[in-house]
Design an enzyme around this catalytic site. Structure first.
Site, PDB file in Angstrom:
ATOM      1  N   SER A   1     -51.003 -13.826 -24.834  1.00  0.00           N
ATOM      2  CA  SER A   1     -51.732 -12.570 -24.691  1.00  0.00           C
ATOM      3  C   SER A   1     -52.660 -12.323 -25.879  1.00  0.00           C
ATOM      4  O   SER A   1     -53.494 -11.425 -25.858  1.00  0.00           O
ATOM      5  CB  SER A   1     -50.747 -11.407 -24.541  1.00  0.00           C
ATOM      6  OG  SER A   1     -49.867 -11.366 -25.642  1.00  0.00           O
ATOM      7  N   CYS A   2     -52.519 -13.113 -26.934  1.00  0.00           N
ATOM      8  CA  CYS A   2     -53.409 -13.005 -28.098  1.00  0.00           C
ATOM      9  C   CYS A   2     -54.835 -13.413 -27.712  1.00  0.00           C
ATOM     10  O   CYS A   2     -55.033 -14.146 -26.747  1.00  0.00           O
ATOM     11  CB  CYS A   2     -52.950 -13.925 -29.221  1.00  0.00           C
ATOM     12  SG  CYS A   2     -51.409 -13.441 -29.992  1.00  0.00           S
ATOM     13  N   VAL A   3     -55.799 -12.913 -28.492  1.00  0.00           N
ATOM     14  CA  VAL A   3     -57.197 -13.283 -28.269  1.00  0.00           C
ATOM     15  C   VAL A   3     -57.762 -13.867 -29.560  1.00  0.00           C
ATOM     16  O   VAL A   3     -57.576 -13.298 -30.632  1.00  0.00           O
ATOM     17  CB  VAL A   3     -58.043 -12.060 -27.844  1.00  0.00           C
ATOM     18  CG1 VAL A   3     -59.526 -12.422 -27.778  1.00  0.00           C
ATOM     19  CG2 VAL A   3     -57.578 -11.532 -26.486  1.00  0.00           C
TER      20      VAL A   3
ATOM     21  N   GLY B   1     -55.965 -13.832 -24.109  1.00  0.00           N
ATOM     22  CA  GLY B   1     -55.682 -12.621 -23.343  1.00  0.00           C
ATOM     23  C   GLY B   1     -55.012 -12.868 -22.007  1.00  0.00           C
ATOM     24  O   GLY B   1     -55.249 -12.155 -21.033  1.00  0.00           O
TER      25      GLY B   1
END
Lengths: 206, 161
Positions: free
Chosen positions: B30-32, B94
């Site tokens: 989910s990190c960008v 994401g």
């Protein structure tokens, strides 16, 4: 949230004990399922900002199979069972008594087997917790992700329930001796903060 | 791609390079990853964003950790390496993993994407390309000399952004 950082040593001990009981039952279930001897580690508790959680698996890009389940009822949170891809394949072979068809990916059937392993392990873990603490716990159906370890773990820590970035996680390592080869898996209990209070209350340590 | 090992940018971390070299983030869920590039000055920066806003954290000491603070912070850092005003952006990550269990829960991947785009817009930095969303993890490699970005995933192999 701050209260996580001020848990007393006896409270942490109690949480480790709860995890140990849960993991013991889960290990027995896994052992019955595979016919193998399963050893479990002493549970460790991580209370750290997400980016500082020590890596379970050396390489953040390493492929893993992870089974996530939601815990509902008197406690809320998640359980996550993580196997390196190779271990997942071997476990599926043992469970289904048939060789892996080849390639690096798990077949549909093998994926179902790993999901079922997660289901049984988490079920046994939650049942033990439930009996021990006199709380009602309802597991959700399992959800399987096969992806890079870091992507899976970060998402599991972050994605559900909490908006916050302080991770509270009780972790047990499973080791299975398979023909001289060590197969490892990790079981993570990720209770919501409110549930942490409920656990401590049930043990009269709040 | 340049020779040598990529500079690894860990969760909540950042790095800036000039002239050459590769910046990488491995295992974005989910990190960008925000990648800013000044092609003329050949300065590139990467931030590994974990959360959309710093109000979600107790620890506000890491600007690269939040979509709300990462972009202006990276731009300042790039200026120190000689970057000008021609900065462009690419973003990757994401994802929303464990889809079936997500239900009505917090979709952190989506929130991160939206917050990162807003941050870029506020800073007036054009978004050249993106590979975001979906339900699978990604790793990203950003060549600072050329601005070229490679995205690698278990599901879809490797492609240029």
């Amino acid at each position: 949230m701050q209260e996580l950082l001020t848990l007393r040593p006896e409270q942490l001990d109690a949480l480790r004990e709860v995890a140990n009981i849960g993991a013991g039952h889960a290990a027995t279930a896994l052992s019955q399922m595979t016919g193998q001897t399963i050893m479990i580690s002493v549970p460790t508790i991580n209370i750290t900002p997400l980016e500082d959680v020590p890596p379970h698996i050396g390489d953040p890009g390493e492929p893993v199979a992870a089974v996530l389940m939601q815990m509902q009822g008197d406690l809320s949170g998640r359980t996550l069972l993580v196997f390196p891809q190779g271990t997942a394949i071997r476990l599926a072979e043992i469970m289904m008594k048939r060789p892996h068809p080849g390639g690096v990916d798990l077949s549909e059937l093998e994926q179902s087997a790993i999901k079922e392993a997660g289901n049984i392990l988490s079920g046994a873990y939650m049942n033990a917790l439930s009996d021990f603490m006199g709380l009602k716990l309802l597991p959700s159906p399992p959800s399987l992700a096969m992806d890079m370890s870091q992507a899976v773990l970060t998402t599991a820590y972050l994605q559900f329930g909490s908006d916050r970035d302080l991770v509270f996680c009780v972790e047990t390592e499973f080791v299975m001796q398979d023909a001289g080869e060590k197969l490892r898996g990790f079981f993570l209990l990720l209770p919501d903060v409110s549930s942490l209070r409920a656990i401590l209350r049930a043990m009269r340590l709040d | 791609m340049s020779a040598g090992l990529p500079t690894h940018v860990p969760v909540a971390g950042f790095a800036v390079l000039r002239d050459g070299g590769v910046l990488s983030s491995v295992g974005l869920g989910s990190c960008v990853a925000i990648m800013l590039h000044d092609p003329e000055a050949k300065v590139g920066a990467m931030a590994h964003v974990l959360l959309p806003h710093e109000s979600l954290s107790l620890d506000r000491t890491k600007p690269a950790k939040f979509a709300s603070t990462a972009t202006p912070f990276l731009v300042d850092e790039m200026r120190r390496y000689g970057a000008g005003s021609r900065i462009v952006a690419r973003i990757v990550g994401g994802a929303s993993m464990f889809g079936p269990l997500l239900g009505s829960g917090v979709n952190m991947g989506e929130r991160n994407i939206v917050a990162v785009r807003e941050g870029l817009e506020r800073a007036g930095i054009p978004l050249l390309a993106e590979d975001v969303g979906g339900d699978y993890g990604r790793s990203v490699f950003f060549d600072v000399a050329t601005g070229a970005v490679r995205v690698v995933s278990m599901r879809h192999g490797e492609h240029a952004l």
